[in-house]
Design a protein around this motif. Structure first.
Motif, PDB file in Angstrom:
ATOM      1  N   LEU A   1      -9.132 -35.866 -43.608  1.00 19.64           N
ATOM      2  CA  LEU A   1     -10.454 -36.488 -43.536  1.00 19.64           C
ATOM      3  C   LEU A   1     -10.397 -37.779 -42.720  1.00 19.64           C
ATOM      4  O   LEU A   1     -11.334 -38.085 -41.974  1.00 19.64           O
ATOM      5  N   LEU A   2      -9.306 -38.532 -42.828  1.00 20.78           N
ATOM      6  CA  LEU A   2      -9.177 -39.779 -42.079  1.00 20.78           C
ATOM      7  C   LEU A   2      -9.242 -39.520 -40.569  1.00 20.78           C
ATOM      8  O   LEU A   2      -9.934 -40.241 -39.840  1.00 20.78           O
ATOM      9  N   VAL A   3      -8.537 -38.503 -40.115  1.00 18.66           N
ATOM     10  CA  VAL A   3      -8.574 -38.154 -38.690  1.00 18.66           C
ATOM     11  C   VAL A   3      -9.987 -37.760 -38.291  1.00 18.66           C
ATOM     12  O   VAL A   3     -10.475 -38.140 -37.218  1.00 18.66           O
ATOM     13  N   PHE A   4     -10.674 -37.014 -39.153  1.00 21.10           N
ATOM     14  CA  PHE A   4     -12.049 -36.602 -38.877  1.00 21.10           C
ATOM     15  C   PHE A   4     -12.961 -37.825 -38.772  1.00 21.10           C
ATOM     16  O   PHE A   4     -13.791 -37.924 -37.862  1.00 21.10           O
ATOM     17  N   VAL A   5     -12.808 -38.766 -39.695  1.00 23.87           N
ATOM     18  CA  VAL A   5     -13.647 -39.967 -39.689  1.00 23.87           C
ATOM     19  C   VAL A   5     -13.414 -40.782 -38.414  1.00 23.87           C
ATOM     20  O   VAL A   5     -14.371 -41.255 -37.779  1.00 23.87           O
ATOM     21  N   VAL A   6     -12.150 -40.936 -38.013  1.00 27.38           N
ATOM     22  CA  VAL A   6     -11.836 -41.682 -36.781  1.00 27.38           C
ATOM     23  C   VAL A   6     -12.420 -40.974 -35.559  1.00 27.38           C
ATOM     24  O   VAL A   6     -13.008 -41.604 -34.676  1.00 27.38           O
ATOM     25  N   SER A   7     -12.276 -39.644 -35.504  1.00 22.10           N
ATOM     26  CA  SER A   7     -12.846 -38.896 -34.373  1.00 22.10           C
ATOM     27  C   SER A   7     -14.365 -38.984 -34.371  1.00 22.10           C
ATOM     28  O   SER A   7     -14.990 -39.039 -33.304  1.00 22.10           O
ATOM     29  N   SER A   8     -14.983 -39.041 -35.554  1.00 29.00           N
ATOM     30  CA  SER A   8     -16.435 -39.188 -35.638  1.00 29.00           C
ATOM     31  C   SER A   8     -16.880 -40.523 -35.069  1.00 29.00           C
ATOM     32  O   SER A   8     -17.926 -40.623 -34.413  1.00 29.00           O
ATOM     33  N   PHE A   9     -16.069 -41.554 -35.323  1.00 25.72           N
ATOM     34  CA  PHE A   9     -16.367 -42.867 -34.740  1.00 25.72           C
ATOM     35  C   PHE A   9     -16.414 -42.770 -33.217  1.00 25.72           C
ATOM     36  O   PHE A   9     -17.341 -43.276 -32.579  1.00 25.72           O
ATOM     37  N   PHE A  10     -15.441 -42.092 -32.626  1.00 22.39           N
ATOM     38  CA  PHE A  10     -15.391 -41.994 -31.167  1.00 22.39           C
ATOM     39  C   PHE A  10     -16.429 -41.018 -30.610  1.00 22.39           C
ATOM     40  O   PHE A  10     -16.898 -41.184 -29.479  1.00 22.39           O
ATOM     41  N   ILE A  11     -16.810 -40.021 -31.412  1.00 18.20           N
ATOM     42  CA  ILE A  11     -17.921 -39.167 -31.000  1.00 18.20           C
ATOM     43  C   ILE A  11     -19.190 -39.998 -30.886  1.00 18.20           C
ATOM     44  O   ILE A  11     -19.942 -39.905 -29.915  1.00 18.20           O
ATOM     45  N   GLY A  12     -19.423 -40.840 -31.895  1.00 21.20           N
ATOM     46  CA  GLY A  12     -20.585 -41.724 -31.852  1.00 21.20           C
ATOM     47  C   GLY A  12     -20.494 -42.735 -30.726  1.00 21.20           C
ATOM     48  O   GLY A  12     -21.464 -42.953 -29.987  1.00 21.20           O
ATOM     49  N   PHE A  13     -19.322 -43.344 -30.556  1.00 25.89           N
ATOM     50  CA  PHE A  13     -19.113 -44.361 -29.523  1.00 25.89           C
ATOM     51  C   PHE A  13     -19.390 -43.795 -28.131  1.00 25.89           C
ATOM     52  O   PHE A  13     -20.109 -44.401 -27.329  1.00 25.89           O
ATOM     53  N   SER A  14     -18.851 -42.623 -27.834  1.00 25.21           N
ATOM     54  CA  SER A  14     -19.012 -42.026 -26.504  1.00 25.21           C
ATOM     55  C   SER A  14     -20.402 -41.439 -26.294  1.00 25.21           C
ATOM     56  O   SER A  14     -20.925 -41.443 -25.177  1.00 25.21           O
ATOM     57  N   SER A  15     -21.015 -40.957 -27.368  1.00 26.61           N
ATOM     58  CA  SER A  15     -22.341 -40.345 -27.240  1.00 26.61           C
ATOM     59  C   SER A  15     -23.435 -41.366 -26.995  1.00 26.61           C
ATOM     60  O   SER A  15     -24.568 -41.003 -26.649  1.00 26.61           O
ATOM     61  N   ALA A  16     -23.115 -42.648 -27.139  1.00 22.00           N
ATOM     62  CA  ALA A  16     -24.090 -43.698 -26.844  1.00 22.00           C
ATOM     63  C   ALA A  16     -24.540 -43.653 -25.390  1.00 22.00           C
ATOM     64  O   ALA A  16     -25.564 -44.239 -25.027  1.00 22.00           O
ATOM     65  N   ILE A  17     -23.801 -42.931 -24.564  1.00 22.53           N
ATOM     66  CA  ILE A  17     -24.095 -42.856 -23.136  1.00 22.53           C
ATOM     67  C   ILE A  17     -25.504 -42.341 -22.854  1.00 22.53           C
ATOM     68  O   ILE A  17     -26.096 -42.657 -21.818  1.00 22.53           O
ATOM     69  N   ILE A  18     -26.065 -41.561 -23.777  1.00 23.49           N
ATOM     70  CA  ILE A  18     -27.409 -41.013 -23.538  1.00 23.49           C
ATOM     71  C   ILE A  18     -28.459 -42.112 -23.433  1.00 23.49           C
ATOM     72  O   ILE A  18     -29.520 -41.906 -22.845  1.00 23.49           O
ATOM     73  N   GLN A  19     -28.148 -43.289 -23.983  1.00 16.91           N
ATOM     74  CA  GLN A  19     -29.124 -44.368 -23.931  1.00 16.91           C
ATOM     75  C   GLN A  19     -29.212 -45.005 -22.551  1.00 16.91           C
ATOM     76  O   GLN A  19     -30.009 -45.913 -22.343  1.00 16.91           O
ATOM     77  N   LEU A  20     -28.406 -44.529 -21.605  1.00 16.99           N
ATOM     78  CA  LEU A  20     -28.609 -44.903 -20.211  1.00 16.99           C
ATOM     79  C   LEU A  20     -29.732 -44.081 -19.586  1.00 16.99           C
ATOM     80  O   LEU A  20     -30.288 -44.465 -18.555  1.00 16.99           O
ATOM     81  N   LEU A  21     -30.038 -42.939 -20.194  1.00 13.14           N
ATOM     82  CA  LEU A  21     -30.997 -42.021 -19.590  1.00 13.14           C
ATOM     83  C   LEU A  21     -32.443 -42.480 -19.756  1.00 13.14           C
ATOM     84  O   LEU A  21     -33.268 -42.279 -18.858  1.00 13.14           O
ATOM     85  N   VAL A  22     -32.770 -43.085 -20.913  1.00 14.57           N
ATOM     86  CA  VAL A  22     -34.144 -43.543 -21.126  1.00 14.57           C
ATOM     87  C   VAL A  22     -34.496 -44.664 -20.147  1.00 14.57           C
ATOM     88  O   VAL A  22     -35.534 -44.600 -19.465  1.00 14.57           O
ATOM     89  N   PRO A  23     -33.647 -45.699 -20.008  1.00 15.34           N
ATOM     90  CA  PRO A  23     -33.945 -46.714 -18.991  1.00 15.34           C
ATOM     91  C   PRO A  23     -33.936 -46.143 -17.576  1.00 15.34           C
ATOM     92  O   PRO A  23     -34.696 -46.609 -16.719  1.00 15.34           O
ATOM     93  N   MET A  24     -33.068 -45.165 -17.310  1.00 17.57           N
ATOM     94  CA  MET A  24     -33.037 -44.551 -15.984  1.00 17.57           C
ATOM     95  C   MET A  24     -34.363 -43.869 -15.680  1.00 17.57           C
ATOM     96  O   MET A  24     -34.911 -43.992 -14.582  1.00 17.57           O
ATOM     97  N   ALA A  25     -34.897 -43.145 -16.664  1.00 16.18           N
ATOM     98  CA  ALA A  25     -36.184 -42.478 -16.479  1.00 16.18           C
ATOM     99  C   ALA A  25     -37.285 -43.506 -16.258  1.00 16.18           C
ATOM    100  O   ALA A  25     -38.157 -43.335 -15.397  1.00 16.18           O
ATOM    101  N   ALA A  26     -37.252 -44.605 -17.026  1.00 15.45           N
ATOM    102  CA  ALA A  26     -38.250 -45.666 -16.870  1.00 15.45           C
ATOM    103  C   ALA A  26     -38.150 -46.309 -15.487  1.00 15.45           C
ATOM    104  O   ALA A  26     -39.158 -46.666 -14.871  1.00 15.45           O
ATOM    105  N   HIS A  27     -36.930 -46.431 -14.974  1.00 12.63           N
ATOM    106  CA  HIS A  27     -36.700 -47.045 -13.666  1.00 12.63           C
ATOM    107  C   HIS A  27     -37.182 -46.147 -12.530  1.00 12.63           C
ATOM    108  O   HIS A  27     -37.807 -46.613 -11.574  1.00 12.63           O
ATOM    109  N   LEU A  28     -36.900 -44.849 -12.631  1.00  9.57           N
ATOM    110  CA  LEU A  28     -37.238 -43.918 -11.553  1.00  9.57           C
ATOM    111  C   LEU A  28     -38.721 -43.564 -11.518  1.00  9.57           C
ATOM    112  O   LEU A  28     -39.263 -43.217 -10.473  1.00  9.57           O
ATOM    113  N   ALA A  29     -39.381 -43.629 -12.684  1.00 11.25           N
ATOM    114  CA  ALA A  29     -40.803 -43.273 -12.752  1.00 11.25           C
ATOM    115  C   ALA A  29     -41.676 -44.400 -12.221  1.00 11.25           C
ATOM    116  O   ALA A  29     -41.304 -45.582 -12.276  1.00 11.25           O
TER     117      ALA A  29
END
Length: 390
Positions: free
Chosen positions: A97-125
């Motif tokens: 479970l500890l390994v799973f919890v640590v990997s979940s942290f990095f899944i969340g950390f790396s998935s934050a990248i999607i928040q570049l897309l909303v400002p990108m859409a606002a910028h291009l529109a």
């Protein structure tokens, strides 16, 4: 000065990307009972998985997303996708479970990248279509959050929870190839150092009351929503003896509410945002009142899910429309402030929801969620009163 151009095909690719990436954080929620059985741990212990995913997401927002104002967004996304894929594969093969919890942290950390897309859409529109662009990308993101619970629950029950994370890793690899071809290269204007970039986040937060207020509303709203989704699987198992597939189906119901994001995005260009926020908060309060008396009623839970997602998405889209209405050159830093606050609220809601369930079951969870919604209303009314006095 770069020419702004946002085609429908690019806009919908961004929406699909947002949905598939954010889904990685939420696949685990309908699987928590299966994972707890697999590792032979308690419900409170297994709740560390979504908790650390949300903490990771908040930190990813803080340290990764501001880079979008300094470095080309496309380059950041491609590099980050590699970390997403590795993190998903580690989760799928976690021996403890500890390994799973640590990997979940990095899944969340790396998935934050999607928040570049909303400002990108606002910028291009252009200015007239900015609300629609934000709404479309957010619809994709929100459908991903809710659809992930359905997909995760269904696949988990019939194929096992490991299969869910292996499938997600393959999906990310395919998406990485498509994005490397299709995403435009946007060169940001910021020329300062990374340290100055990070320091400017505080300056924006301190000087922009609109951003502070929207961030607080978003944090409180997501706290309530997270408390609900983090404990729903336990309610359905405890009171109705339903498995992960049924829990996931509630996510599919929530997609109806998520699709309101596109409608609200369009209305944000024409309607009074304060009225939209008031409407959203009232819907949230009603949803928690429904949940409060629906601990043994599937029909009540269904109605509550439709209402809570409709209210939350309306609040979230209106918040983002407010903060992106000006200062687009700092769009990623503004989004960082908002979304870090947002997921700090989500982590708090997940934590308090688990505690409330442990001591008071569904009644306690409903009181926690209702309290958060009432706090949003109080904050909103105080802000309206202050504006009236100015």
């Amino acid at each position: 000065m770069q020419q702004k151009k946002l085609s429908n095909s690019l806009l919908y690719l961004m929406a699909i990307t947002a949905g598939l990436v954010v889904a990685n954080i939420y696949y685990c929620q309908p699987l928590l009972s299966l994972i707890a059985d697999w590792y032979q741990v308690s419900e409170i212990e297994v709740n560390n998985i979504p908790l650390f995913a949300q903490i990771g997401y908040a930190l990813g927002l803080l340290f990764i997303i501001p880079l979008g104002d300094k470095y080309p967004t496309k380059k950041i996304i491609i590099i980050d996708f590699i970390l997403i894929i590795v993190s998903l594969l580690v989760a799928a093969t976690a021996s403890t479970l500890l390994v799973f919890v640590v990997s979940s942290f990095f899944i969340g950390f790396s998935s934050a990248i999607i928040q570049l897309l909303v400002p990108m859409a606002a910028h291009l529109a252009d200015e007239n279509s900015r609300g629609r662009a934000i709404g479309v990308v957010m619809s994709g993101l929100l459908v991903g959050i809710l659809g992930s619970r359905f997909i995760g629950g269904f696949l988990g029950e019939f194929k096992g929870w490991q299969f869910v994370f292996f499938t997600a890793a393959v999906a990310m690899l395919i998406l990485l190839i498509i994005l490397s071809i299709k995403l435009p290269k946007i060169i940001p204007d910021y020329k300062g150092t990374y340290l100055k970039l990070m320091q400017s986040i505080y300056s924006i937060f301190k000087s922009d009351s609109k951003v502070r207020l929207a961030s607080l509303r978003g944090a409180l709203g997501f706290a309530g929503l997270s408390a609900f989704w983090a404990t729903l699987v336990f309610l359905l198992e405890d009171s109705f003896s339903y498995g992960s597939a049924t829990t996931g189906s509630f996510g599919a119901l929530g997609i109806v509410g998520a699709l309101t994001a596109n409608v609200v995005g369009k209305k944000n260009t024409k309607n009074n945002k304060n009225k939209l926020i008031t409407f959203a908060v009232v819907i949230l309060i009603i949803s928690w009142c429904v949940f409060l008396v629906s601990g043994t009623s599937i029909i009540g839970l269904v109605i509550g899910v439709l209402l809570i997602d409709m209210g939350f998405q309306s609040l979230h889209i209106t918040n983002q429309s407010c903060i992106f209405s000006t200062n687009l050159e700092a769009k990623n830093r503004i989004n960082t402030i908002y979304m870090v606050s947002f997921f700090i609220g989500g982590s708090l809601g997940t934590f308090l929801g688990a505690i409330a369930w442990g001591y008071f079951k569904w009644y306690g969870v409903s009181i926690v969620g209702l309290s958060f919604s009432l706090m949003i209303l109080m904050v909103h009314l105080i802000s309206l009163k202050r504006k009236a006095l100015l």
